[in-house]
Design a protein around this motif. Structure first.
Motif, PDB file in Angstrom:
ATOM      1  N   PRO A 140      27.233  57.493  55.778  1.00  0.00           N
ATOM      2  CA  PRO A 140      28.178  57.463  54.501  1.00  0.00           C
ATOM      3  C   PRO A 140      27.695  57.542  53.073  1.00  0.00           C
ATOM      4  CG  PRO A 140      27.945  56.164  56.045  1.00  0.00           C
ATOM      5  CD  PRO A 140      26.419  56.498  56.063  1.00  0.00           C
ATOM      6  N   LEU A 141      28.709  58.001  52.045  1.00  0.00           N
ATOM      7  CA  LEU A 141      28.633  57.945  50.005  1.00  0.00           C
ATOM      8  C   LEU A 141      29.738  57.908  49.855  1.00  0.00           C
ATOM      9  CD1 LEU A 141      26.591  60.845  50.033  1.00  0.00           C
ATOM     10  CD2 LEU A 141      25.664  58.353  50.169  1.00  0.00           C
ATOM     11  N   TYR A 142      29.330  56.356  49.728  1.00  0.00           N
ATOM     12  CA  TYR A 142      31.252  55.811  48.339  1.00  0.00           C
ATOM     13  C   TYR A 142      30.679  56.615  47.091  1.00  0.00           C
ATOM     14  CZ  TYR A 142      35.962  54.054  47.026  1.00  0.00           C
ATOM     15  OH  TYR A 142      36.622  53.186  45.492  1.00  0.00           O
TER      16      TYR A 142
ATOM     17  N   GLY B 174      36.882  53.493  54.439  1.00  0.00           N
ATOM     18  CA  GLY B 174      35.731  52.345  54.471  1.00  0.00           C
ATOM     19  C   GLY B 174      34.199  52.397  55.264  1.00  0.00           C
ATOM     20  N   HIS B 175      32.825  52.439  54.990  1.00  0.00           N
ATOM     21  CA  HIS B 175      31.875  52.666  54.985  1.00  0.00           C
ATOM     22  C   HIS B 175      32.083  52.617  57.137  1.00  0.00           C
ATOM     23  CE1 HIS B 175      27.938  50.719  56.280  1.00  0.00           C
ATOM     24  NE2 HIS B 175      27.544  51.827  56.272  1.00  0.00           N
ATOM     25  N   GLN B 176      32.664  51.159  57.740  1.00  0.00           N
ATOM     26  CA  GLN B 176      32.331  51.092  59.472  1.00  0.00           C
ATOM     27  C   GLN B 176      33.730  52.419  59.650  1.00  0.00           C
ATOM     28  OE1 GLN B 176      30.791  48.564  60.990  1.00  0.00           O
ATOM     29  NE2 GLN B 176      30.220  48.679  58.994  1.00  0.00           N
ATOM     30  N   VAL B 177      33.864  53.070  58.903  1.00  0.00           N
ATOM     31  CA  VAL B 177      35.287  54.156  59.935  1.00  0.00           C
ATOM     32  C   VAL B 177      34.530  55.361  58.875  1.00  0.00           C
ATOM     33  CG1 VAL B 177      37.298  55.841  59.020  1.00  0.00           C
ATOM     34  CG2 VAL B 177      37.452  53.156  58.875  1.00  0.00           C
ATOM     35  N   ALA B 178      33.218  55.830  58.212  1.00  0.00           N
ATOM     36  CA  ALA B 178      32.652  56.564  57.797  1.00  0.00           C
ATOM     37  C   ALA B 178      31.419  56.888  59.013  1.00  0.00           C
ATOM     38  CB  ALA B 178      31.834  56.400  56.988  1.00  0.00           C
ATOM     39  N   LEU B 179      31.608  56.040  59.314  1.00  0.00           N
ATOM     40  CA  LEU B 179      30.424  55.163  60.918  1.00  0.00           C
ATOM     41  C   LEU B 179      30.947  56.705  61.910  1.00  0.00           C
ATOM     42  CD1 LEU B 179      28.391  51.860  60.024  1.00  0.00           C
ATOM     43  CD2 LEU B 179      27.437  54.679  59.787  1.00  0.00           C
TER      44      LEU B 179
ATOM     45  N   LEU C  48      22.308  55.863  58.589  1.00  0.00           N
ATOM     46  CA  LEU C  48      21.706  54.876  57.735  1.00  0.00           C
ATOM     47  C   LEU C  48      22.531  54.987  56.168  1.00  0.00           C
ATOM     48  CD1 LEU C  48      18.396  56.481  55.934  1.00  0.00           C
ATOM     49  CD2 LEU C  48      19.899  57.874  57.389  1.00  0.00           C
ATOM     50  N   ASP C  49      22.328  53.673  55.265  1.00  0.00           N
ATOM     51  CA  ASP C  49      22.927  53.806  54.352  1.00  0.00           C
ATOM     52  C   ASP C  49      22.243  54.875  53.227  1.00  0.00           C
ATOM     53  OD1 ASP C  49      24.414  51.456  55.367  1.00  0.00           O
ATOM     54  OD2 ASP C  49      23.858  50.112  54.302  1.00  0.00           O
ATOM     55  N   GLY C  50      23.131  55.354  52.260  1.00  0.00           N
ATOM     56  CA  GLY C  50      22.830  56.219  51.480  1.00  0.00           C
ATOM     57  C   GLY C  50      22.092  55.873  50.035  1.00  0.00           C
ATOM     58  N   ASP C  51      21.855  53.902  49.975  1.00  0.00           N
ATOM     59  CA  ASP C  51      21.979  53.662  48.953  1.00  0.00           C
ATOM     60  C   ASP C  51      19.881  53.188  48.694  1.00  0.00           C
ATOM     61  OD1 ASP C  51      21.159  51.844  50.297  1.00  0.00           O
ATOM     62  OD2 ASP C  51      22.712  50.256  49.901  1.00  0.00           O
ATOM     63  N   LEU C  52      18.884  53.669  49.401  1.00  0.00           N
ATOM     64  CA  LEU C  52      18.420  54.156  49.820  1.00  0.00           C
ATOM     65  C   LEU C  52      17.543  52.097  50.469  1.00  0.00           C
ATOM     66  CD1 LEU C  52      16.835  56.164  47.154  1.00  0.00           C
ATOM     67  CD2 LEU C  52      16.798  56.983  50.336  1.00  0.00           C
ATOM     68  N   GLN C  53      18.573  51.673  50.677  1.00  0.00           N
ATOM     69  CA  GLN C  53      18.111  50.224  51.284  1.00  0.00           C
ATOM     70  C   GLN C  53      17.311  50.415  52.785  1.00  0.00           C
ATOM     71  OE1 GLN C  53      21.483  47.424  50.564  1.00  0.00           O
ATOM     72  NE2 GLN C  53      19.606  46.186  50.381  1.00  0.00           N
ATOM     73  N   ASP C  54      17.792  51.407  53.264  1.00  0.00           N
ATOM     74  CA  ASP C  54      17.519  52.140  54.574  1.00  0.00           C
ATOM     75  C   ASP C  54      16.315  52.399  54.645  1.00  0.00           C
ATOM     76  OD1 ASP C  54      18.965  49.799  55.318  1.00  0.00           O
ATOM     77  OD2 ASP C  54      20.644  51.578  55.784  1.00  0.00           O
TER      78      ASP C  54
ATOM     79  N   GLU D 102      10.685  45.258  55.876  1.00  0.00           N
ATOM     80  CA  GLU D 102      11.196  43.905  54.744  1.00  0.00           C
ATOM     81  C   GLU D 102      12.118  44.841  54.260  1.00  0.00           C
ATOM     82  OE1 GLU D 102       8.520  41.372  54.040  1.00  0.00           O
ATOM     83  OE2 GLU D 102       7.732  42.038  55.386  1.00  0.00           O
ATOM     84  N   ARG D 103      13.222  44.582  53.481  1.00  0.00           N
ATOM     85  CA  ARG D 103      14.177  45.574  52.843  1.00  0.00           C
ATOM     86  C   ARG D 103      14.716  45.442  51.755  1.00  0.00           C
ATOM     87  NH1 ARG D 103      20.312  46.201  53.558  1.00  0.00           N
ATOM     88  NH2 ARG D 103      20.772  48.638  53.978  1.00  0.00           N
ATOM     89  N   GLY D 104      14.045  46.309  51.142  1.00  0.00           N
ATOM     90  CA  GLY D 104      14.567  46.341  49.120  1.00  0.00           C
ATOM     91  C   GLY D 104      15.174  46.232  49.075  1.00  0.00           C
TER      92      GLY D 104
ATOM     93  N   TRP E 179      36.046  42.008  48.888  1.00  0.00           N
ATOM     94  CA  TRP E 179      37.465  42.140  49.688  1.00  0.00           C
ATOM     95  C   TRP E 179      36.907  42.494  50.721  1.00  0.00           C
ATOM     96  CZ3 TRP E 179      41.694  39.655  51.626  1.00  0.00           C
ATOM     97  CH2 TRP E 179      42.166  40.530  52.814  1.00  0.00           C
ATOM     98  N   LYS E 180      36.144  43.490  51.292  1.00  0.00           N
ATOM     99  CA  LYS E 180      35.691  44.933  52.490  1.00  0.00           C
ATOM    100  C   LYS E 180      35.140  43.845  52.520  1.00  0.00           C
ATOM    101  CE  LYS E 180      36.177  49.328  50.086  1.00  0.00           C
ATOM    102  NZ  LYS E 180      35.376  50.058  49.414  1.00  0.00           N
ATOM    103  N   LEU E 181      33.665  43.283  52.380  1.00  0.00           N
ATOM    104  CA  LEU E 181      32.788  42.203  53.038  1.00  0.00           C
ATOM    105  C   LEU E 181      33.546  41.178  54.011  1.00  0.00           C
ATOM    106  CD1 LEU E 181      30.202  42.499  52.840  1.00  0.00           C
ATOM    107  CD2 LEU E 181      29.393  40.616  51.349  1.00  0.00           C
TER     108      LEU E 181
HETATM  109  N1  UDP Z   1      30.078  52.669  51.771  1.00  0.00           N
HETATM  110  C1  UDP Z   1      31.317  53.942  52.352  1.00  0.00           C
HETATM  111  N2  UDP Z   1      32.727  53.977  51.858  1.00  0.00           N
HETATM  112  C2  UDP Z   1      32.525  52.434  50.639  1.00  0.00           C
HETATM  113  C3  UDP Z   1      31.417  51.193  51.007  1.00  0.00           C
HETATM  114  C4  UDP Z   1      30.293  51.917  51.037  1.00  0.00           C
HETATM  115  O1  UDP Z   1      30.370  55.023  52.600  1.00  0.00           O
HETATM  116  O2  UDP Z   1      34.028  51.880  51.210  1.00  0.00           O
HETATM  117  C5  UDP Z   1      28.385  53.238  52.016  1.00  0.00           C
HETATM  118  C6  UDP Z   1      28.223  53.138  50.387  1.00  0.00           C
HETATM  119  O3  UDP Z   1      27.697  54.164  49.809  1.00  0.00           O
HETATM  120  C7  UDP Z   1      26.397  53.419  51.477  1.00  0.00           C
HETATM  121  C8  UDP Z   1      26.514  51.882  52.334  1.00  0.00           C
HETATM  122  O4  UDP Z   1      28.515  52.603  52.443  1.00  0.00           O
HETATM  123  O5  UDP Z   1      25.603  54.414  51.312  1.00  0.00           O
HETATM  124  C9  UDP Z   1      26.754  50.613  52.849  1.00  0.00           C
HETATM  125  O6  UDP Z   1      27.209  50.098  51.173  1.00  0.00           O
HETATM  126  P1  UDP Z   1      26.316  48.945  49.836  1.00  0.00           P
HETATM  127  O7  UDP Z   1      24.690  49.286  49.787  1.00  0.00           O
HETATM  128  O8  UDP Z   1      27.253  48.858  48.674  1.00  0.00           O
HETATM  129  O9  UDP Z   1      26.840  47.911  51.011  1.00  0.00           O
HETATM  130  P2  UDP Z   1      25.413  46.919  51.111  1.00  0.00           P
HETATM  131  O10 UDP Z   1      23.821  47.529  51.166  1.00  0.00           O
HETATM  132  O11 UDP Z   1      25.844  46.663  49.539  1.00  0.00           O
HETATM  133  O12 UDP Z   1      26.536  45.428  51.807  1.00  0.00           O
END
Ligand code: UDP
Ligand code: MG
Length: 315
Positions: A9-11, A74-79, A94-100, A196-198, A210-212
């Motif tokens: 998912p990417l936002y 939202g992220h969960q709907v994208a999943l 996986l997330d798109g921010d390279l934390q994964d 070890e998550r970066g 709010w989303k969190l």
């Molecule tokens: N994301 C999304 N829709 C949203 C918010 C986030 O698709 O409304 C994606 C975001 O681009 C990323 C992943 O969900 O790939 C996780 O989001 P993020 O890394 O910002 O969350 P955090 O790691 O800060 O909890």
């Protein structure tokens, strides 16, 4: 030859997208030796240059597909959309921010092939501010208290699924989704891999407070009726206390005592009872609201376009 979809998912991830693609490329090349491999991006209504970057990625790489939502869902709907559109033997989310780290994918697949239906990643450490880390870790421990099913502590949405696992998850049509909870709910044989998550590689978190907050609520209310039951316990306790106190007042009056100061205590107790009442009304409201949103039966997302290999738009 088995097939693999990597769903991301990417936002508004224009700042990360270049390095994400750069990191995915060698992984996909390696995977392609044994599996036909596709990366399915969900553009969750980005308002920055992510859509343009996705367009050129589909032109340049035959393994890139993407779905663009009509707005941010939202992220969960994208999943959910990733689950809906996967047709391969194995799904990786996986997330798109390279934390994964995408480099872990071959290991996830290897553990999946070792007899697991789900292989998820949990964080041994998080490279994030102390307050955020503390909030996350106490939240997961709170979930452990509420849930009736095993909680995969400190795990995110980075996971590999067999066809059986992701097709089971696809059948869940609830509106308020907490994917890591549903993943645990389905059971089957699962294994966790600790990393070890970066920190995210660039840009800022796309989860607003709010989303969190909503996600945290879904984790609790979508998986447990304990809060509503707790209100019943408190109600009974308050009723008994009120009954005892009234009895004491009456007895004291019959014994010929004066009552004035006791009224202040009584007032305080009434305020307390009212406060508790409102809190529990709120809790009931949470459940009723969720029922309302569910019975509306709206689609969970709308697709603006689905672009596949070489920029070909299929819908
Ligand atoms: N994301 C999304 N829709 C949203 C918010 C986030 O698709 O409304 C994606 C975001 O681009 C990323 C992943 O969900 O790939 C996780 O989001 P993020 O890394 O910002 O969350 P955090 O790691 O800060 O909890
Ligand atoms: Mg992140």
């Amino acid at each position: 030859m088995s097939s693999v979809t990597i769903g991301i998912p990417l936002y508004n991830e224009e700042e990360v997208f270049g390095s994400l693609l750069g990191r995915l490329e060698p992984v996909v090349r390696e995977l392609k030796k044994e599996h036909s491999t596709t990366v399915l991006f969900i553009d969750d209504g980005s308002t920055d240059d992510t859509p343009k970057l996705l367009d050129s990625a589909t032109q340049n790489h035959s393994w890139v597909n993407y779905i663009r939502f009509s707005r941010n869902f939202g992220h969960q709907v994208a999943l959910t959309a990733i689950l809906d559109h996967c047709t391969d033997d194995i799904l990786i989310t996986l997330d798109g921010d390279l934390q994964d780290p995408p480099e872990l994918i071959p290991q996830l697949i290897q553990r999946l092939n070792a007899g697991n239906e789900v292989v998820f990643v949990y964080r041994k450490t998080r490279d994030e501010p102390l307050l955020r880390r503390l909030t996350y870790s106490s939240y997961y421990r709170l979930l452990k208290f509420f849930w009736r099913i095993p909680v995969q502590l400190d795990s995110g949405d980075y996971a590999a699924f067999s066809r059986k696992a992701y097709e089971s998850l696809r059948d869940f049509r609830e509106v308020h989704r907490f994917h890591r909870g549903l993943r645990s709910w389905i059971g089957f044989r699962q294994e966790g891999i600790g990393i070890e998550r970066g920190a995210r590689s660039a840009g800022s978190s796309k989860y607003s407070l709010w989303k969190l907050f909503n996600l945290a609520f879904d984790g609790i209310f979508a998986f447990s009726i304990f809060p509503i039951r707790f209100s019943l316990f408190c109600g009974i306790l308050l009723f008994l206390a009120g009954f005892g106190f009234s009895f004491f007042l009456l007895a004291s009056y019959v014994a010929g005592n004066e009552l004035p100061t006791i009224y202040a205590v009584f007032g305080a107790l009434t305020a307390l009872a009212l406060g508790v009442n409102f809190v529990f009304l709120g809790i009931i409201g949470e459940y009723v609201g969720r029922i309302y949103e569910q019975v509306k039966g709206r689609p969970q997302y709308l697709v603006e376009r689905f672009v596949r290999k070489n920029g070909r738009e299929i819908s």
